[in-house]
Design a protein around this motif. Sequence first.
Motif, short mmCIF file in Angstrom:
data_model
loop_
_atom_site.label_atom_id
_atom_site.label_comp_id
_atom_site.label_asym_id
_atom_site.label_seq_id
_atom_site.Cartn_x
_atom_site.Cartn_y
_atom_site.Cartn_z
N THR A 73 0.71 -0.83 0.32
CA THR A 73 -0.02 0.15 -0.18
C THR A 73 0.84 1.22 -0.01
O THR A 73 0.26 2.34 0.34
CB THR A 73 -0.98 0.15 1.22
N ARG A 90 -4.54 -14.49 -0.75
CA ARG A 90 -5.31 -13.65 -0.19
C ARG A 90 -7.18 -13.45 -0.05
O ARG A 90 -7.72 -12.50 0.45
CB ARG A 90 -4.61 -12.54 0.18
N LYS A 120 -10.28 -3.39 0.80
CA LYS A 120 -9.37 -3.69 0.89
C LYS A 120 -9.17 -3.53 -0.90
O LYS A 120 -8.05 -2.74 -1.57
CB LYS A 120 -8.92 -4.72 1.40
N ASP A 121 -9.79 -4.58 -1.09
CA ASP A 121 -9.65 -4.09 -2.93
C ASP A 121 -10.20 -2.75 -3.45
O ASP A 121 -8.94 -2.56 -4.80
CB ASP A 121 -10.14 -5.93 -3.38
N ILE A 177 -7.55 -0.73 -3.04
CA ILE A 177 -6.47 -0.61 -4.23
C ILE A 177 -6.23 -0.57 -5.71
O ILE A 177 -6.08 0.48 -6.72
CB ILE A 177 -5.57 -2.62 -4.14
N GLU A 189 -5.37 -8.46 -4.29
CA GLU A 189 -4.37 -8.89 -3.09
C GLU A 189 -3.37 -9.92 -3.62
O GLU A 189 -2.27 -9.29 -3.17
CB GLU A 189 -4.85 -8.48 -1.83
N LYS A 209 -0.66 -8.70 4.54
CA LYS A 209 -1.51 -8.78 4.37
C LYS A 209 -2.39 -7.40 5.48
O LYS A 209 -1.47 -6.70 6.23
CB LYS A 209 -1.92 -9.49 5.89
N GLU A 236 -1.61 -2.11 6.59
CA GLU A 236 -0.84 -2.87 5.97
C GLU A 236 -0.31 -4.03 7.49
O GLU A 236 1.00 -2.42 7.46
CB GLU A 236 -0.33 -2.87 4.47
#
Length: 412
Positions: A7, A53, A90-91, A94, A210, A238, A253
Amino acid sequence: MWQPILTRNINLPNAEKITTYFDHGGYQAVRKALTMTPADVIDLVKRSRLRGRGGAGFPTGLKWSFVPAGADVIRYLAVNTDEGEPGTFKDRAIVERDPHQIIEGVIIAAYAMQAQRAFVYIRGEFFLGIKRWIKAIADAYQYGLLGKNILHSGFNLDISVHRGAGAYICGEETAMLESLEGKRGEPRLKPPYPVQVGLWGQPTVVQNVETLINVPHIILNGAEWYAAIGTEKSSGPKIFCVSGHVNRPGIYELPLGTPLRTIIDDYAGGVRFGHTIKAVIPGGVSTNLVLPQHLDVAMSFEGLEAIGTQLGTGGIIVMDDTTDMVEVARRTVAFFAHESCSGCVPCRIGGYRLLETLTRFTTATAAPADLENLQRLAQGITGITFCPLGTGMANPIHTMLHHFPAEFQAHM
């Protein structure tokens, strides 16, 4: 202090642009990977001990090695950007802020398994993410990183984006493949697994966002460097999503194996308003609860399994002492009952029976027999549905009835 790897770019100005990615070392891993043999790339990822992940935690390099060889075999790579697990975001971050890191991972993964076609499946509500995917792919084509003869290596790869319609079930890999083929999103019977029989009957590797963004860093820094991060059985960093009753919700992260208490207190700012923790969902709502006496558990695959729950997607939901656990159970079941594909009876009928029963508790109309009915219904769903959705729906009932029986009795 941990320095982010996956990240590190997301807060840069114009982080989504290919020029920004180039300025910070982007696509160097692709250049290096294309000088290696596909077998060497797979071996490197195997030795790194990278695990998926997306929730299952299957060894990534091992999955790639299962793809059938042969010049006449058509192979596909499918990128799962459907991210529908409550508590997980999270995805999306990103994709919106660092899409080229994903594309770099896609190119390397496709090269390793010699797939010349990749499909991105993205959740329909991610409007900005869809735009960012399309723009990033177009820019990668413009710079010769996609298409024919990538970087004069002789390797070809085409990628396209496909928008889902917001069905949680399509996050399950085979339901996603059905949707990509233009069919109703329903899980397939396994085996055969997608890596043998996937899109249009051809070998297909399905990878989570991820998982893929770890690959360029493994290529550049080596398997031993990566395996030294985290634990022996859960290597690498992670991205944890922290939400609920904390002062600083967000994505953090950290190395796998970081204690849950550290994530909550040191990174998410502790529990809000001075309250205490009642329970924590550690990996999205389909994972079993972590109770206060287990807050020092290592956030790793094996650490959470040892106390009867799962790492899942790393979606941590913190619930303080004001939380009504019966209402948590009702909302969880309502979500799963709504998102069921209705393909099998235990999930289709059992889910709504569970919801009806829980609603009687939350409206103070439950009878003593309803307590027994909840247990029986949950047992009748667990482990016998066509896909894991049914078990994910029943898990909260088992754990909440076991750990918080007085709350259910108080609602009767």
